[in-house]
Design a protein around this motif. Structure first.
Motif, mmCIF file in Angstrom:
data_model
loop_
_atom_site.group_PDB
_atom_site.id
_atom_site.type_symbol
_atom_site.label_atom_id
_atom_site.label_comp_id
_atom_site.label_asym_id
_atom_site.label_seq_id
_atom_site.Cartn_x
_atom_site.Cartn_y
_atom_site.Cartn_z
ATOM 1 N N THR A 30 78.517 74.442 70.211
ATOM 2 C CA THR A 30 77.296 75.064 70.762
ATOM 3 C C THR A 30 76.487 74.037 71.547
ATOM 4 O OG1 THR A 30 77.254 76.572 68.889
ATOM 5 C CG2 THR A 30 75.229 76.399 70.178
ATOM 6 N N ALA A 34 75.170 74.236 75.311
ATOM 7 C CA ALA A 34 73.712 74.351 75.502
ATOM 8 C C ALA A 34 73.144 73.209 76.345
ATOM 9 C CB ALA A 34 73.020 74.410 74.139
ATOM 10 N N LEU A 37 73.122 73.782 80.123
ATOM 11 C CA LEU A 37 72.482 74.983 80.664
ATOM 12 C C LEU A 37 71.259 74.694 81.508
ATOM 13 C CD1 LEU A 37 72.323 77.206 77.455
ATOM 14 C CD2 LEU A 37 73.874 77.532 79.409
ATOM 15 N N THR A 54 62.527 82.254 77.163
ATOM 16 C CA THR A 54 63.379 81.150 77.598
ATOM 17 C C THR A 54 64.747 81.750 77.886
ATOM 18 O OG1 THR A 54 62.155 79.681 76.107
ATOM 19 C CG2 THR A 54 64.196 78.834 77.057
HETATM 20 C C1 ECB Z 1 67.321 79.914 75.079
HETATM 21 C C2 ECB Z 1 67.954 78.917 76.005
HETATM 22 C C3 ECB Z 1 68.658 77.808 75.317
HETATM 23 C C4 ECB Z 1 69.838 78.308 74.524
HETATM 24 C C5 ECB Z 1 70.434 77.192 73.697
HETATM 25 C C6 ECB Z 1 71.409 77.761 72.750
HETATM 26 C C7 ECB Z 1 71.774 77.144 71.599
HETATM 27 C C8 ECB Z 1 71.146 75.869 71.102
HETATM 28 C C9 ECB Z 1 70.462 76.098 69.777
HETATM 29 C C10 ECB Z 1 69.319 75.548 69.394
HETATM 30 C C11 ECB Z 1 68.567 74.584 70.197
HETATM 31 C C12 ECB Z 1 67.091 74.711 69.981
HETATM 32 C C13 ECB Z 1 66.247 75.124 70.932
HETATM 33 C C14 ECB Z 1 66.691 75.531 72.301
HETATM 34 C C15 ECB Z 1 65.700 75.063 73.348
HETATM 35 C C16 ECB Z 1 64.870 75.849 73.998
HETATM 36 C C17 ECB Z 1 64.633 77.246 73.545
HETATM 37 C C18 ECB Z 1 63.186 77.555 73.266
HETATM 38 C C19 ECB Z 1 62.450 76.421 72.613
HETATM 39 C C20 ECB Z 1 61.042 76.838 72.267
HETATM 40 O O1 ECB Z 1 60.634 76.833 71.134
HETATM 41 O O2 ECB Z 1 60.260 77.204 73.295
HETATM 42 C C21 ECB Z 1 58.931 77.649 73.019
HETATM 43 C C22 ECB Z 1 58.011 77.022 74.009
HETATM 44 O O3 ECB Z 1 58.342 77.294 75.342
HETATM 45 C C23 ECB Z 1 58.871 79.153 73.161
HETATM 46 O O4 ECB Z 1 59.749 79.778 72.324
#
Ligand code: ECB
Length: 135
Positions: A30, A34, A37, A54
């Motif tokens: 993952t 990720a 991206l 997001t």
């Molecule tokens: C949603 C796009 C990224 C997808 C990544 C997929 C798997 C990785 C799993 C976990 C990583 C942890 C966080 C991903 C990073 C960004 C997503 C939102 C982070 C966040 O808390 O944003 C806040 C503030 O903008 C709103 O939710």
């Protein structure tokens, strides 16, 4: 309302995202997907209400909240944890604390010019993201 974060913002840099995912126990496969991206933030701010989407080609994540009011967050599709989340103003910065299994977890957003800055932190790890406003 100190600042209006409303708009569409496209990821420009993503510093230390790998370590942030590691500390959240995201599996290797993952993480490999990720970290590559592009992410787009779509923010809708209306008085003290906030929706943050997001978006990516892999997964999307959305929260809606009232600034200053704690709510239950489940990071579905991310690390799938349950959190008690509070977003507040510190001057012109939006500061979020996410109480749960992991210590010192949260994020901050602020704007400098046409850039949206974000710090995502958990335990001793900080991920820094910069987004540029989509015209
Ligand atoms: C949603 C796009 C990224 C997808 C990544 C997929 C798997 C990785 C799993 C976990 C990583 C942890 C966080 C991903 C990073 C960004 C997503 C939102 C982070 C966040 O808390 O944003 C806040 C503030 O903008 C709103 O939710």
């Amino acid at each position: 309302m100190p600042v209006d974060f409303s708009g569409t913002w496209v990821l420009e840099s993503n510093d230390n995202f790998e370590d942030y995912m590691k500390i959240l126990n995201i599996d290797l496969v993952t993480r490999k997907v990720a970290v590559q991206l592009s992410q787009t933030k779509v923010i809708i701010q209306d008085e003290n209400k906030l929706t943050i989407k997001t978006l990516s080609t892999f997964r999307n994540y959305e929260i809606s909240l009232t600034i200053g009011e704690e709510f239950d967050e489940c990071t579905k599709g991310l690390d799938n944890r349950k959190l008690k989340t509070l977003v507040s103003w510190e001057g012109d910065t939006l500061v979020c604390t996410q109480k749960g299994e992991k210590a010192n977890r949260g994020w901050k957003h602020w704007i400098e010019g046409d850039k949206l800055h974000m710090e995502l932190y958990c335990e001793d790890v900080v991920c820094r993201q910069v987004f540029i406003r989509k015209k």
